[in-house]
Design a protein around this motif. Sequence first.
Motif, PDB file in Angstrom:
ATOM      1  N   GLU A  35       0.858  -1.188   0.000  1.00 50.38           N
ATOM      2  CA  GLU A  35       0.000   0.000   0.000  1.00 50.38           C
ATOM      3  C   GLU A  35       0.894   1.238   0.000  1.00 50.38           C
ATOM      4  OE1 GLU A  35      -3.271   1.111  -0.208  1.00 50.38           O
ATOM      5  OE2 GLU A  35      -2.270   3.036   0.064  1.00 50.38           O
ATOM      6  N   ARG A  36       0.652   2.120  -0.960  1.00 50.42           N
ATOM      7  CA  ARG A  36       1.529   3.300  -1.054  1.00 50.42           C
ATOM      8  C   ARG A  36       1.224   4.326   0.025  1.00 50.42           C
ATOM      9  NH1 ARG A  36      -1.510   6.806  -5.697  1.00 50.42           N
ATOM     10  NH2 ARG A  36      -3.308   6.927  -4.358  1.00 50.42           N
ATOM     11  N   SER A  43      -7.573   5.916   1.452  1.00 52.63           N
ATOM     12  CA  SER A  43      -8.293   6.172   0.208  1.00 52.63           C
ATOM     13  C   SER A  43      -9.799   6.163   0.374  1.00 52.63           C
ATOM     14  CB  SER A  43      -7.850   5.176  -0.859  1.00 52.63           C
ATOM     15  OG  SER A  43      -6.478   5.311  -1.029  1.00 52.63           O
ATOM     16  N   CYS A  44     -10.463   5.318  -0.390  1.00 55.13           N
ATOM     17  CA  CYS A  44     -11.924   5.399  -0.459  1.00 55.13           C
ATOM     18  C   CYS A  44     -12.615   4.569   0.611  1.00 55.13           C
ATOM     19  CB  CYS A  44     -12.352   4.922  -1.845  1.00 55.13           C
ATOM     20  SG  CYS A  44     -13.997   5.448  -2.290  1.00 55.13           S
ATOM     21  N   SER A  45     -11.839   3.835   1.402  1.00 53.73           N
ATOM     22  CA  SER A  45     -12.462   2.737   2.138  1.00 53.73           C
ATOM     23  C   SER A  45     -12.863   3.026   3.591  1.00 53.73           C
ATOM     24  CB  SER A  45     -11.534   1.523   2.093  1.00 53.73           C
ATOM     25  OG  SER A  45     -11.503   0.996   0.779  1.00 53.73           O
ATOM     26  N   MET A  51     -22.844   1.221   4.067  1.00 51.71           N
ATOM     27  CA  MET A  51     -24.067   0.444   3.786  1.00 51.71           C
ATOM     28  C   MET A  51     -23.755  -0.831   3.013  1.00 51.71           C
ATOM     29  SD  MET A  51     -26.583   3.498   2.655  1.00 51.71           S
ATOM     30  CE  MET A  51     -27.069   4.796   3.791  1.00 51.71           C
ATOM     31  N   VAL A 226       3.866   0.597  -6.005  1.00 47.56           N
ATOM     32  CA  VAL A 226       4.290  -0.259  -7.121  1.00 47.56           C
ATOM     33  C   VAL A 226       4.396   0.590  -8.379  1.00 47.56           C
ATOM     34  CG1 VAL A 226       3.610  -2.202  -8.589  1.00 47.56           C
ATOM     35  CG2 VAL A 226       3.257  -2.325  -6.113  1.00 47.56           C
ATOM     36  N   SER A 385     -17.124   0.801  -7.864  1.00 42.79           N
ATOM     37  CA  SER A 385     -17.954   2.022  -7.839  1.00 42.79           C
ATOM     38  C   SER A 385     -18.555   2.276  -6.459  1.00 42.79           C
ATOM     39  CB  SER A 385     -19.089   1.965  -8.875  1.00 42.79           C
ATOM     40  OG  SER A 385     -18.609   1.556 -10.105  1.00 42.79           O
ATOM     41  N   MET A 386     -19.905   2.274  -6.401  1.00 38.32           N
ATOM     42  CA  MET A 386     -20.603   2.624  -5.157  1.00 38.32           C
ATOM     43  C   MET A 386     -20.801   1.415  -4.252  1.00 38.32           C
ATOM     44  SD  MET A 386     -23.463   4.581  -7.301  1.00 38.32           S
ATOM     45  CE  MET A 386     -24.386   5.328  -5.987  1.00 38.32           C
ATOM     46  N   LEU A 389     -17.794  -1.499  -0.431  1.00 39.78           N
ATOM     47  CA  LEU A 389     -17.931  -2.092   0.904  1.00 39.78           C
ATOM     48  C   LEU A 389     -18.880  -3.291   0.827  1.00 39.78           C
ATOM     49  CD1 LEU A 389     -17.664  -2.162   4.021  1.00 39.78           C
ATOM     50  CD2 LEU A 389     -19.659  -0.640   4.081  1.00 39.78           C
ATOM     51  N   SER A 390     -20.015  -3.066   0.188  1.00 40.69           N
ATOM     52  CA  SER A 390     -21.014  -4.148   0.075  1.00 40.69           C
ATOM     53  C   SER A 390     -20.405  -5.420  -0.483  1.00 40.69           C
ATOM     54  CB  SER A 390     -22.135  -3.739  -0.886  1.00 40.69           C
ATOM     55  OG  SER A 390     -23.044  -2.911  -0.270  1.00 40.69           O
TER      56      SER A 390
HETATM   57  C1  LIG Z   1     -19.112   9.199  -0.231  1.00 38.55           C
HETATM   58  C2  LIG Z   1     -18.978   7.705  -0.494  1.00 38.55           C
HETATM   59  C3  LIG Z   1     -19.897   6.842   0.105  1.00 38.55           C
HETATM   60  C4  LIG Z   1     -19.809   5.468  -0.157  1.00 38.55           C
HETATM   61  N1  LIG Z   1     -20.683   4.618   0.462  1.00 38.55           N
HETATM   62  C5  LIG Z   1     -20.626   3.289   0.232  1.00 38.55           C
HETATM   63  C6  LIG Z   1     -21.538   2.416   0.883  1.00 38.55           C
HETATM   64  O1  LIG Z   1     -22.338   2.806   1.701  1.00 38.55           O
HETATM   65  N2  LIG Z   1     -21.460   1.083   0.574  1.00 38.55           N
HETATM   66  C7  LIG Z   1     -20.568   0.594  -0.338  1.00 38.55           C
HETATM   67  O2  LIG Z   1     -20.587  -0.608  -0.616  1.00 38.55           O
HETATM   68  N3  LIG Z   1     -19.656   1.410  -0.935  1.00 38.55           N
HETATM   69  C8  LIG Z   1     -19.675   2.741  -0.673  1.00 38.55           C
HETATM   70  N4  LIG Z   1     -18.772   3.579  -1.288  1.00 38.55           N
HETATM   71  C9  LIG Z   1     -17.820   3.009  -2.245  1.00 38.55           C
HETATM   72  C10 LIG Z   1     -16.642   2.349  -1.541  1.00 38.55           C
HETATM   73  O3  LIG Z   1     -16.128   3.207  -0.563  1.00 38.55           O
HETATM   74  C11 LIG Z   1     -15.555   2.005  -2.583  1.00 38.55           C
HETATM   75  O4  LIG Z   1     -16.121   1.256  -3.629  1.00 38.55           O
HETATM   76  C12 LIG Z   1     -14.425   1.198  -1.956  1.00 38.55           C
HETATM   77  O5  LIG Z   1     -13.871   1.860  -0.855  1.00 38.55           O
HETATM   78  C13 LIG Z   1     -13.320   0.887  -2.985  1.00 38.55           C
HETATM   79  O6  LIG Z   1     -12.343   0.127  -2.318  1.00 38.55           O
HETATM   80  P1  LIG Z   1     -10.971  -0.270  -3.056  1.00 38.55           P
HETATM   81  O7  LIG Z   1     -10.229  -1.125  -2.111  1.00 38.55           O
HETATM   82  O8  LIG Z   1     -11.294  -0.795  -4.413  1.00 38.55           O
HETATM   83  O9  LIG Z   1     -10.259   1.119  -3.333  1.00 38.55           O
HETATM   84  P2  LIG Z   1      -9.463   2.102  -2.335  1.00 38.55           P
HETATM   85  O10 LIG Z   1     -10.109   2.177  -1.001  1.00 38.55           O
HETATM   86  O11 LIG Z   1      -9.295   3.370  -3.079  1.00 38.55           O
HETATM   87  O12 LIG Z   1      -8.078   1.380  -2.137  1.00 38.55           O
HETATM   88  C14 LIG Z   1      -7.148   1.254  -3.182  1.00 38.55           C
HETATM   89  C15 LIG Z   1      -5.780   1.391  -2.568  1.00 38.55           C
HETATM   90  O13 LIG Z   1      -4.779   1.095  -3.548  1.00 38.55           O
HETATM   91  C16 LIG Z   1      -3.656   1.907  -3.260  1.00 38.55           C
HETATM   92  N5  LIG Z   1      -2.811   1.986  -4.461  1.00 38.55           N
HETATM   93  C17 LIG Z   1      -3.160   2.481  -5.672  1.00 38.55           C
HETATM   94  N6  LIG Z   1      -2.120   2.392  -6.537  1.00 38.55           N
HETATM   95  C18 LIG Z   1      -1.109   1.824  -5.846  1.00 38.55           C
HETATM   96  C19 LIG Z   1       0.232   1.471  -6.189  1.00 38.55           C
HETATM   97  N7  LIG Z   1       0.727   1.704  -7.414  1.00 38.55           N
HETATM   98  N8  LIG Z   1       1.032   0.910  -5.248  1.00 38.55           N
HETATM   99  C20 LIG Z   1       0.557   0.669  -3.994  1.00 38.55           C
HETATM  100  N9  LIG Z   1      -0.709   0.998  -3.613  1.00 38.55           N
HETATM  101  C21 LIG Z   1      -1.527   1.555  -4.530  1.00 38.55           C
HETATM  102  C22 LIG Z   1      -4.268   3.246  -2.885  1.00 38.55           C
HETATM  103  O14 LIG Z   1      -3.366   4.031  -2.142  1.00 38.55           O
HETATM  104  C23 LIG Z   1      -5.486   2.799  -2.094  1.00 38.55           C
HETATM  105  O15 LIG Z   1      -5.262   2.779  -0.693  1.00 38.55           O
HETATM  106  C24 LIG Z   1     -18.806   4.958  -1.035  1.00 38.55           C
HETATM  107  C25 LIG Z   1     -17.870   5.837  -1.588  1.00 38.55           C
HETATM  108  C26 LIG Z   1     -17.944   7.192  -1.323  1.00 38.55           C
HETATM  109  C27 LIG Z   1     -16.935   8.114  -1.934  1.00 38.55           C
END
Ligand SMILES: Cc1cc2nc3c(=O)[nH]c(=O)nc-3n(C[C@H](O)[C@H](O)[C@H](O)COP(=O)(O)OP(=O)(O)OC[C@H]3O[C@@H](n4cnc5c(N)ncnc54)[C@H](O)[C@@H]3O)c2cc1C
Length: 420
Positions: A35-36, A43-45, A51, A226, A385-386, A389-390
Motif C-alpha cells: 500500500e503506497r 483512500s476510499c475505504s 451500507m 508499485v 464504484s458505489m 464495501l457491500s
Molecule cells: C461518499 C462515499 C460513500 C460510499 N458509500 C458506500 C456504501 O455505503 N457502501 C458501499 O458498498 N460502498 C460505498 N462507497 C464506495 C466504496 O467506498 C468504494 O467502492 C471502496 O472503498 C473501494 O475500495 P478499493 O479497495 O477498491 O479502493 P481504495 O479504497 O481506493 O483502495 C485502493 C488502494 O490502492 C492503493 N494503491 C493504488 N495504486 C497503488 C500502487 N501503485 N502501489 C501501492 N498501492 C496503490 C491506494 O493508495 C489505495 O489505498 C462509497 C464511496 C464514497 C466516496
Amino acid sequence: MTKSERHVVVIGGGLIGFSAAYQLLKRGLRVTVIERGTEADASCSTGNAGMVVPSHFVPLAAPGMIWKGIRWMFDPESPFAIRPRPSWELVSWGWKFYRASSPARVKRAMPVLRDMALRSRAMFTELAETEGFGFGLEKKGLLMLCKTREALGHEAEIVATAKSLGVEAELLDAEGVRAKDPAIQMDVIGGVYFAQDCHLDPARFLGDLRAQVQRLGGAIRWGAEVEGFRQSGAKVESAILKNGEEIFGEEFVLCGGSWSPTVGKKLGINLPMQAGKGYSVTHPNPPALPSICSLLNEARVAVTPMGGKLRIGGTMEIVGLDESVNRRRLSGILKSIGGYFPELAETDFSGLEVWKGLRPCSPDGMPYIGRAGGRENVVVATGHSMLGLSLAPVSGEMVADLITGAAMKYDMALLDPDRY
Ligand SMILES: Cc1cc2nc3c(=O)[nH]c(=O)nc-3n(C[C@H](O)[C@H](O)[C@H](O)COP(=O)(O)OP(=O)(O)OC[C@H]3O[C@@H](n4cnc5c(N)ncnc54)[C@H](O)[C@@H]3O)c2cc1C
C-alpha cells in the motif's frame, strides 16, 4: 512447491485488497499487501456510508441515468457532475457507459449483483461473530426516503423488480416510513424499506481486516508504491517499488481502486475507469439520531448512524484524480438533510471535518474481477464504484477462489477485466 509456500502479492490496501488478503491467508497462502499510503490514510475505504446493500441490484449504468446526469450537471449543488476535459479516456468511458445502459444488459447484471451482495451479507454476518472482528454490523434494513410523487413512483417500479428477484422490499406511505424508525421525525411522502440491507462502520471493518491479516502472518508494506513489474513471457515475477525494491511472488492481485488503470497499463491490462469523487461528514453527537440507515432519494444522499455518531455523504463528481473538496457540492449534501429530517439542520454539520473518497467506477457499473491481460498469474479485483464495501467480502472470496482454482459461482463474463 507446497501450497503454503505460494506467495501472493496484493497491490492496494483498501477494503478490496485487505478482504482478498484475509481470504487468501485463511486458505493457507503467504500474502504481502503493498500500500503506497500510510496506515492513517485509506483512500476510499474508511469514510464511506457503511451500507451493505443487496437492494442495489441495478448497476450504475442503467436506462435514464445519462439524461438524469445531464440535467444535474447544470446545478452546482447537484449530486452528480462531470468536469468536461480534453480526455480520450473520459469520452470513451462515457460512450461505454451509454452502451451499457441498455435494458438487456441491466437485466443480465441484476441477478449477479444480487447474488454477490447477498453472499457478502452472509459473510459480514459470519465475520461479525468471529473473534477479532467488531465493526458494528446492524441488520436493521435501509429506508429509501421520498419527498415527491415522481420519486415514489419510480421506487414502486424498483420494488416490483426487487420482488421478482427475490430481494425483500416494502413500499410504504408516510405513516409506514415513520413506523419503521420512530427514533427520528421524517418529512416524507413515503419510501421503501429494504429489510436485507445493513450498515456498519467501514473504518472499524478495515481496521479489523488489517489486524487479522497481521495475526494470520500476512505482511503489510505501508508507504510502498508499485511502479512496474519484472515479467517473463506471460508470467509476472515481481512488483517493482518506487524505491527500486522488488517483491517477488507466485501470484499478483491488483486492487488499486481508482489508480488501478495506471498499474494495469504496466501489465498490458486495459481497465476503463473514472474516479467518482464523494464526500462525507460525521457528527460525533447529533441532535437526533435515526436507528436505520437511509437514502434521501431526490438528493442522492446517504445517512448512516454509526454507534452514537451520524454520517451523511454523497455526490459523484467525475473530475479525474483530483481530491480537492468542492464546497458548493458539499453544501448541496448538507442542505438536503433538514428537508427529510426536520430535527437536523445544515448548520449542525458545517465546520466538521470533511472526508473525501474516489470511487473506482467502471463504465458499466460492474466490478472487474478475474484473470487479465493474458498474464497467467495476475488477478484483478477493482472497479466496484458505489458498492466496494457491500461487495468486499465476496470479492475477497472470489480472488481466493481464482487463485486456488476453485469453481466460480457467478457469471464471470460480466465481471471479466478484459471485457473492453
Ligand atoms: C461518499 C462515499 C460513500 C460510499 N458509500 C458506500 C456504501 O455505503 N457502501 C458501499 O458498498 N460502498 C460505498 N462507497 C464506495 C466504496 O467506498 C468504494 O467502492 C471502496 O472503498 C473501494 O475500495 P478499493 O479497495 O477498491 O479502493 P481504495 O479504497 O481506493 O483502495 C485502493 C488502494 O490502492 C492503493 N494503491 C493504488 N495504486 C497503488 C500502487 N501503485 N502501489 C501501492 N498501492 C496503490 C491506494 O493508495 C489505495 O489505498 C462509497 C464511496 C464514497 C466516496
